[in-house]
Scaffold this motif. Structure first.
Motif, PDB file in Angstrom:
ATOM      1  N   LEU A 171       0.826  -1.217   0.000  1.00  0.00           N
ATOM      2  CA  LEU A 171       0.000   0.000   0.000  1.00  0.00           C
ATOM      3  C   LEU A 171       0.858   1.264   0.000  1.00  0.00           C
ATOM      4  O   LEU A 171       0.354   2.372   0.213  1.00  0.00           O
ATOM      5  N   GLY A 172       2.151   1.095  -0.183  1.00  0.00           N
ATOM      6  CA  GLY A 172       3.043   2.249  -0.338  1.00  0.00           C
ATOM      7  C   GLY A 172       3.591   2.815   0.961  1.00  0.00           C
ATOM      8  O   GLY A 172       4.118   3.934   0.987  1.00  0.00           O
ATOM      9  N   LEU A 173       3.492   2.054   2.068  1.00  0.00           N
ATOM     10  CA  LEU A 173       4.024   2.561   3.336  1.00  0.00           C
ATOM     11  C   LEU A 173       5.483   2.146   3.502  1.00  0.00           C
ATOM     12  O   LEU A 173       5.906   1.106   2.990  1.00  0.00           O
ATOM     13  N   ASP A 174       6.227   2.953   4.261  1.00  0.00           N
ATOM     14  CA  ASP A 174       7.633   2.620   4.526  1.00  0.00           C
ATOM     15  C   ASP A 174       7.724   1.470   5.520  1.00  0.00           C
ATOM     16  O   ASP A 174       6.835   1.271   6.342  1.00  0.00           O
ATOM     17  N   VAL A 183      -2.821   3.251  11.698  1.00  0.00           N
ATOM     18  CA  VAL A 183      -3.357   4.617  11.627  1.00  0.00           C
ATOM     19  C   VAL A 183      -4.204   4.785  10.356  1.00  0.00           C
ATOM     20  O   VAL A 183      -5.327   5.314  10.397  1.00  0.00           O
ATOM     21  N   LEU A 184      -3.673   4.284   9.234  1.00  0.00           N
ATOM     22  CA  LEU A 184      -4.387   4.400   7.949  1.00  0.00           C
ATOM     23  C   LEU A 184      -5.729   3.665   8.020  1.00  0.00           C
ATOM     24  O   LEU A 184      -6.775   4.193   7.599  1.00  0.00           O
ATOM     25  N   ALA A 185      -5.702   2.453   8.609  1.00  0.00           N
ATOM     26  CA  ALA A 185      -6.910   1.617   8.664  1.00  0.00           C
ATOM     27  C   ALA A 185      -7.988   2.252   9.543  1.00  0.00           C
ATOM     28  O   ALA A 185      -9.184   2.042   9.316  1.00  0.00           O
ATOM     29  N   ALA A 186      -7.562   3.045  10.525  1.00  0.00           N
ATOM     30  CA  ALA A 186      -8.534   3.651  11.456  1.00  0.00           C
ATOM     31  C   ALA A 186      -9.517   4.560  10.721  1.00  0.00           C
ATOM     32  O   ALA A 186     -10.658   4.731  11.145  1.00  0.00           O
ATOM     33  N   GLY A 187      -9.069   5.123   9.595  1.00  0.00           N
ATOM     34  CA  GLY A 187      -9.956   6.009   8.839  1.00  0.00           C
ATOM     35  C   GLY A 187     -10.657   5.301   7.690  1.00  0.00           C
ATOM     36  O   GLY A 187     -11.220   5.958   6.807  1.00  0.00           O
ATOM     37  N   GLY A 188     -10.613   3.954   7.653  1.00  0.00           N
ATOM     38  CA  GLY A 188     -11.180   3.225   6.517  1.00  0.00           C
ATOM     39  C   GLY A 188     -12.362   2.347   6.894  1.00  0.00           C
ATOM     40  O   GLY A 188     -12.616   2.100   8.069  1.00  0.00           O
ATOM     41  N   ASP A 189     -13.053   1.869   5.837  1.00  0.00           N
ATOM     42  CA  ASP A 189     -14.205   0.986   6.031  1.00  0.00           C
ATOM     43  C   ASP A 189     -13.813  -0.419   5.548  1.00  0.00           C
ATOM     44  O   ASP A 189     -13.651  -0.647   4.347  1.00  0.00           O
ATOM     45  N   PRO A 190     -13.702  -1.388   6.487  1.00  0.00           N
ATOM     46  CA  PRO A 190     -13.227  -2.729   6.106  1.00  0.00           C
ATOM     47  C   PRO A 190     -14.220  -3.478   5.214  1.00  0.00           C
ATOM     48  O   PRO A 190     -13.873  -4.515   4.639  1.00  0.00           O
ATOM     49  N   ALA A 191     -15.431  -2.954   5.066  1.00  0.00           N
ATOM     50  CA  ALA A 191     -16.450  -3.660   4.267  1.00  0.00           C
ATOM     51  C   ALA A 191     -16.142  -3.635   2.770  1.00  0.00           C
ATOM     52  O   ALA A 191     -16.826  -4.297   1.995  1.00  0.00           O
ATOM     53  N   ILE A 192     -15.107  -2.908   2.346  1.00  0.00           N
ATOM     54  CA  ILE A 192     -14.794  -2.836   0.912  1.00  0.00           C
ATOM     55  C   ILE A 192     -14.567  -4.223   0.297  1.00  0.00           C
ATOM     56  O   ILE A 192     -14.928  -4.481  -0.838  1.00  0.00           O
ATOM     57  N   GLN A 227      -8.405   4.108  -8.190  1.00  0.00           N
ATOM     58  CA  GLN A 227      -9.274   3.439  -7.201  1.00  0.00           C
ATOM     59  C   GLN A 227      -8.468   3.056  -5.954  1.00  0.00           C
ATOM     60  O   GLN A 227      -8.951   3.166  -4.829  1.00  0.00           O
ATOM     61  N   VAL A 228      -7.230   2.616  -6.185  1.00  0.00           N
ATOM     62  CA  VAL A 228      -6.370   2.260  -5.047  1.00  0.00           C
ATOM     63  C   VAL A 228      -6.176   3.485  -4.167  1.00  0.00           C
ATOM     64  O   VAL A 228      -6.311   3.432  -2.946  1.00  0.00           O
ATOM     65  N   GLN A 229      -5.867   4.619  -4.813  1.00  0.00           N
ATOM     66  CA  GLN A 229      -5.642   5.859  -4.054  1.00  0.00           C
ATOM     67  C   GLN A 229      -6.870   6.236  -3.238  1.00  0.00           C
ATOM     68  O   GLN A 229      -6.786   6.550  -2.055  1.00  0.00           O
ATOM     69  N   ARG A 230      -8.053   6.175  -3.912  1.00  0.00           N
ATOM     70  CA  ARG A 230      -9.301   6.599  -3.258  1.00  0.00           C
ATOM     71  C   ARG A 230      -9.658   5.668  -2.091  1.00  0.00           C
ATOM     72  O   ARG A 230     -10.189   6.108  -1.080  1.00  0.00           O
ATOM     73  N   HIS A 231      -9.339   4.368  -2.234  1.00  0.00           N
ATOM     74  CA  HIS A 231      -9.782   3.392  -1.227  1.00  0.00           C
ATOM     75  C   HIS A 231      -8.634   2.861  -0.365  1.00  0.00           C
ATOM     76  O   HIS A 231      -8.788   1.818   0.276  1.00  0.00           O
ATOM     77  N   ARG A 232      -7.513   3.560  -0.329  1.00  0.00           N
ATOM     78  CA  ARG A 232      -6.342   3.049   0.405  1.00  0.00           C
ATOM     79  C   ARG A 232      -6.680   2.699   1.854  1.00  0.00           C
ATOM     80  O   ARG A 232      -6.334   1.637   2.365  1.00  0.00           O
ATOM     81  N   ALA A 233      -7.379   3.623   2.524  1.00  0.00           N
ATOM     82  CA  ALA A 233      -7.710   3.413   3.944  1.00  0.00           C
ATOM     83  C   ALA A 233      -8.669   2.228   4.108  1.00  0.00           C
ATOM     84  O   ALA A 233      -8.528   1.428   5.051  1.00  0.00           O
ATOM     85  N   ASP A 234      -9.630   2.100   3.175  1.00  0.00           N
ATOM     86  CA  ASP A 234     -10.592   0.996   3.262  1.00  0.00           C
ATOM     87  C   ASP A 234      -9.879  -0.351   3.079  1.00  0.00           C
ATOM     88  O   ASP A 234     -10.139  -1.318   3.793  1.00  0.00           O
ATOM     89  N   ILE A 235      -8.968  -0.391   2.100  1.00  0.00           N
ATOM     90  CA  ILE A 235      -8.242  -1.639   1.831  1.00  0.00           C
ATOM     91  C   ILE A 235      -7.357  -1.987   3.035  1.00  0.00           C
ATOM     92  O   ILE A 235      -7.285  -3.143   3.462  1.00  0.00           O
ATOM     93  N   ALA A 236      -6.702  -0.968   3.595  1.00  0.00           N
ATOM     94  CA  ALA A 236      -5.861  -1.194   4.789  1.00  0.00           C
ATOM     95  C   ALA A 236      -6.713  -1.760   5.918  1.00  0.00           C
ATOM     96  O   ALA A 236      -6.298  -2.693   6.627  1.00  0.00           O
TER      97      ALA A 236
END
Ligand code: KG4
Ligand code: ZN
Length: 333
Positions: A171-174, A183-192, A227-236
């Motif tokens: 997902l492009g993290l170091d 932290v990224l996942a906290a702002g995402g929706d796992p239902a994706i 789509q990856v960019q838009r849904h990065r947090a959801d995918i995380a």
């Protein structure tokens, strides 16, 4: 007074423990040296341990206001870990023990992670089920008494932290991406999407994280970059959920199977907020007690090795001079 040394992976650590009082704990992290390679390079780790071990031990003794002649035991991680890295710690421990005529205690890294739970501020009394989840290990153990444990299950491939780090990388993290993914996942929706939970069967307390990693790879490959960019947090969030679900289900299954009312966490992944939230909720529902040591005792450190050494047999001077290290589990001969 115990001086402990831990060099099994990429942290050079030394600590001084006097009974229940932790007098010092020094951790020199090499993460920044390995970051550019996306993981720990064993030979680079050994070389850095060689440079760092003497200053780190000196700093631990100085902060504790201790001299080598005050030490009754020298404890050292002898397995499992990177063999070259372990040997730096073992050679250092033998030299100090020889010079001070102290006894030497070989400690397994897993015993160390478990024994972090015996240190202040809230020392835990067995029995308990311990989940050890880090970048290098994922194991569930049953502890009936201090100084002993029974292995109930472990990963058959990647460790949980390794899976999170590798997912973070996709997902492009170091490196190491586990904390940032949290932290990224906290702002995402796992239902994706729903990623697979490895070995999700009632007859196994083992883990497998290679499938979820591959599933993420293909999921990302089949999306447009936008789509990856838009849904990065959801995918995380969906990816993290699959890893955390495996950890939560198996540790609860172990507690039920062994009729144990207390669960302890160990290893760097215990910092994960989703793991803590879900375990806390499940433990509340099943009236189980959840114990998590402070963050600095969850990640690799030598205080936990000193803690374990209080409950393990010591090898008297000079019988330990032939002591070796082992890359795989178990204590070295
Ligand atoms: O115990 P540790 O410091 O070293 C090893 O023995 O590996 O654990 C490091 C691991 C890394 O994989 C790191 O990404 C992960 O712990 N980690 C986390 C978090 N903080 C550290 N994983 C998920 N969420 C976090 N907040
Ligand atoms: Zn560890």
């Amino acid at each position: 007074m115990i001086l402990a040394i831990e060099t099994s992976c990429d942290d050079t650590c030394a600590a001084v423990l006097d009974g229940d009082r932790l007098l010092s704990s020094v951790v020199s992290s090499q993460t920044r040296f390995h970051a550019r390679y996306g993981g720990v390079v064993p030979e680079v780790a050994s070389r850095h341990h060689l440079e760092l071990i003497n200053p780190v031990v000196a700093e631990a003794l100085s902060r504790a206001d201790a001299r080598t002649r005050d030490l009754s035991r020298i404890a050292v991680t002898t397995s499992p870990g990177l063999i070259g890295a372990l040997l730096v710690g073992v050679a250092t421990a033998k030299s100090i023990a020889w010079a001070s005529r102290a006894a030497l205690v070989p400690v397994s890294h897993l015993e160390g992670h478990i024994a972090a739970n015996y240190l202040p501020p809230e020392p835990v009394e067995p029995p308990f089920i311990c989940l050890i989840a880090s970048g290098g290990h994922t194991s569930i153990v049953h502890v009936r008494q201090r100084g002993a444990f029974e292995l109930l299950g472990q990963t058959l491939d990647d460790a949980a932290g390794e899976a999170l780090d590798k997912g973070g990388r996709l997902l492009g993290l170091d490196y190491p991406g586990g904390a940032e993914l949290d932290v990224l996942a906290a702002g995402g929706d796992p239902a994706i999407t729903r990623f697979p939970v490895g070995l999700d069967r009632p007859d196994s307390l083992d883990f497998s994280f290679s499938g979820v990693k591959t599933a993420l790879y293909y999921f990302l490959r089949d999306l447009e970059p936008e789509q990856v960019q838009r849904h990065r947090a959801d995918i995380a969030a969906a990816y993290q959920a699959a890893v955390v679900t495996a950890l939560v289900r198996k540790v609860l299954a172990a507690a039920r199977l062994w009729n144990c009312r207390q669960i302890c966490l160990a290893g760097g992944v215990s910092a994960n907020s989703e793991l803590r939230r879900r375990l806390q909720a499940e433990c509340g529902r099943e009236a189980l007690k959840l114990r998590v040591p402070p963050p600095e005792l969850c990640t690799d450190n030598a205080a936990m090795i000193a803690s374990a050494a209080r409950f393990l047999p010591a090898i008297p001077f000079p019988e330990y001079l032939s002591l070796g290290a082992r890359a795989s589990g178990g204590r070295a001969a």
